[in-house]
Design an enzyme around this catalytic site. Structure first.
Site, PDB file in Angstrom:
ATOM      1  N   SER A  52       0.787  -1.131   0.116  1.00 52.60           N
ATOM      2  CA  SER A  52       0.007  -0.054  -0.144  1.00 52.60           C
ATOM      3  C   SER A  52       1.022   1.317   0.080  1.00 52.60           C
ATOM      4  O   SER A  52       0.379   2.319  -0.261  1.00 52.60           O
ATOM      5  CB  SER A  52      -0.829  -0.046   1.250  1.00 52.60           C
ATOM      6  OG  SER A  52      -0.158  -0.167   2.398  1.00 52.60           O
ATOM      7  N   LYS A  99       4.398 -11.448   3.391  1.00 56.14           N
ATOM      8  CA  LYS A  99       2.833 -11.678   3.148  1.00 56.14           C
ATOM      9  C   LYS A  99       2.908 -11.712   1.478  1.00 56.14           C
ATOM     10  O   LYS A  99       3.357 -11.078   0.779  1.00 56.14           O
ATOM     11  CB  LYS A  99       2.134 -10.233   3.479  1.00 56.14           C
ATOM     12  CG  LYS A  99       0.470 -10.403   2.981  1.00 56.14           C
ATOM     13  CD  LYS A  99      -0.187  -9.534   3.702  1.00 56.14           C
ATOM     14  CE  LYS A  99      -0.373  -8.118   3.238  1.00 56.14           C
ATOM     15  NZ  LYS A  99      -0.730  -8.335   1.596  1.00 56.14           N
ATOM     16  N   GLU A 154      -0.454 -12.136  -1.943  1.00 54.64           N
ATOM     17  CA  GLU A 154      -1.882 -12.283  -2.035  1.00 54.64           C
ATOM     18  C   GLU A 154      -2.168 -13.525  -2.785  1.00 54.64           C
ATOM     19  O   GLU A 154      -1.426 -14.080  -3.620  1.00 54.64           O
ATOM     20  CB  GLU A 154      -2.230 -11.235  -2.859  1.00 54.64           C
ATOM     21  CG  GLU A 154      -1.859  -9.810  -2.124  1.00 54.64           C
ATOM     22  CD  GLU A 154      -2.397  -8.565  -2.837  1.00 54.64           C
ATOM     23  OE1 GLU A 154      -3.004  -8.659  -3.951  1.00 54.64           O
ATOM     24  OE2 GLU A 154      -2.129  -7.294  -2.297  1.00 54.64           O
ATOM     25  N   GLU A 207      -9.522  -9.417   3.492  1.00 55.44           N
ATOM     26  CA  GLU A 207      -9.677  -7.977   3.336  1.00 55.44           C
ATOM     27  C   GLU A 207     -11.111  -7.838   2.468  1.00 55.44           C
ATOM     28  O   GLU A 207     -11.249  -8.670   1.563  1.00 55.44           O
ATOM     29  CB  GLU A 207      -8.761  -7.513   2.056  1.00 55.44           C
ATOM     30  CG  GLU A 207      -8.869  -6.109   1.893  1.00 55.44           C
ATOM     31  CD  GLU A 207      -7.653  -5.162   1.408  1.00 55.44           C
ATOM     32  OE1 GLU A 207      -6.426  -5.729   1.338  1.00 55.44           O
ATOM     33  OE2 GLU A 207      -7.962  -4.117   0.682  1.00 55.44           O
TER      34      GLU A 207
HETATM   35  O1  KIV Z   1      -0.325  -3.368   1.557  1.00 53.62           O
HETATM   36  C1  KIV Z   1      -0.975  -3.368   2.563  1.00 53.62           C
HETATM   37  O2  KIV Z   1      -1.016  -2.545   3.332  1.00 53.62           O
HETATM   38  C2  KIV Z   1      -2.066  -4.498   2.805  1.00 53.62           C
HETATM   39  C3  KIV Z   1      -2.976  -4.348   4.264  1.00 53.62           C
HETATM   40  C4  KIV Z   1      -3.981  -3.688   3.677  1.00 53.62           C
HETATM   41  C5  KIV Z   1      -3.314  -5.716   4.580  1.00 53.62           C
HETATM   42  O3  KIV Z   1      -2.019  -5.590   1.911  1.00 53.62           O
END
Ligand code: KIV
Length: 271
Positions: A52, A120, A122, A189
């Site tokens: 983000s 993380k 997706e 999400e």
């Molecule tokens: O990129 C991000 O900040 C995220 C969160 C909103 C979970 O993936």
């Protein structure tokens, strides 16, 4: 009422244990040294260096242009600040889709070069094998289902996912597959609260909700949204705890006025 900050280091084992004990997990994003310090010192359990940052820090319209080099640069700065929280680096678009080898190599860079504690990524069943490869190499993986912003063009916009029976069933199945592949937690999400509750009750790893209601094991928000530092738009699921943009602009305007008016610097600021 403010919570006492526990000082012991947060690990993935601590996070799993928190679910077992019914303790709610707090997660926020951070993107640099000062925000890393603030979020860590305030006692957040997991700090996500989210892609983000492409939107709230770098000014892109989506997370798609974000590169590995962008992510490593920002994750390094956050890691330098953090003493207690678990730091998770977000794998950017196309850093894990091309091949399992490339995904593993890029995941490893977050730990080796940026001092993160995990990554993380997706996606659902399509990334289950990659998740297995990465976790088998000893790299903790936080999974991410529901609205997956890197797929915005395929999804057709930033909209709630899992509203019909078929897509809800798929999300539940994906969650189980990612748990089985070794993920230590799962971001949900923009899914209906009832689906998030079902997923949370159906898997043993913690769910971290964003726009997914109260029943998740933890909650995450984008720091710049919840502190009012990003004015372009505020999603429905965000609660603003401060309006920092207003404060920052006020401070800067006052500086401009004082410099123009000859009021700054004063004697005490001079040598
Ligand atoms: O990129 C991000 O900040 C995220 C969160 C909103 C979970 O993936």
């Amino acid at each position: 009422m403010s919570t006492q900050v526990k000082m012991s280091k947060v690990t993935t084992a601590v996070i799993r244990e928190m679910k077992r004990k019914g303790e709610i997990i707090t997660v926020l994003t951070a993107y640099d040294y000062p925000t890393g310090l603030v979020v860590d010192e305030a006692g957040v359990d997991i700090i996500l260096v989210g892609d983000s940052l492409g939107m709230v820090v770098l000014g892109y319209d989506s997370t798609i242009p974000v590169t590995m080099e962008d992510m490593l640069h920002h994750t390094k700065a956050v890691s330098r600040a953090v003493k207690r929280a678990l730091v998770i680096g977000d794998m950017p678009f196309m850093s894990y889709q091309i091949s399992a080898e490339e995904a593993l190599y890029n995941a490893g860079r977050f730990l080796q070069e940026a001092d993160a504690h995990g990554v993380k990524l997706e996606g659902g069943r399509e990334v289950a094998e990659i998740t297995r490869r990465i976790t088998s190499a000893g790299i903790p993986v936080m999974a991410h289902l529901g609205l997956t912003p890197q797929s915005v063009h395929q999804i057709g916009g930033y909209r709630v996912q899992g509203k019909d029976e078929a897509s809800a069933k798929r999300i539940l199945e994906d969650a189980k597959m990612l748990e089985e592949a070794g993920a230590f937690s799962l971001v949900l999400e923009c899914v209906p609260a009832s689906l998030a509750k079902l997923v949370t009750e159906s898997i043993s790893i913690p769910t971290i909700g964003i726009g997914a209601g109260i029943h998740c094991d933890g909650q995450v928000l984008v720091l710049h949204d919840m502190l009012g530092m990003f004015e372009k738009f505020t999603p429905k699921f965000v609660k603003q705890y401060a309006q920092l943009n207003v404060l920052m602009k006020e401070g800067v305007r006052q500086y401009v006025d004082e410099v123009r008016g000859g009021l700054f610097p004063e004697k005490k600021h001079s040598f």
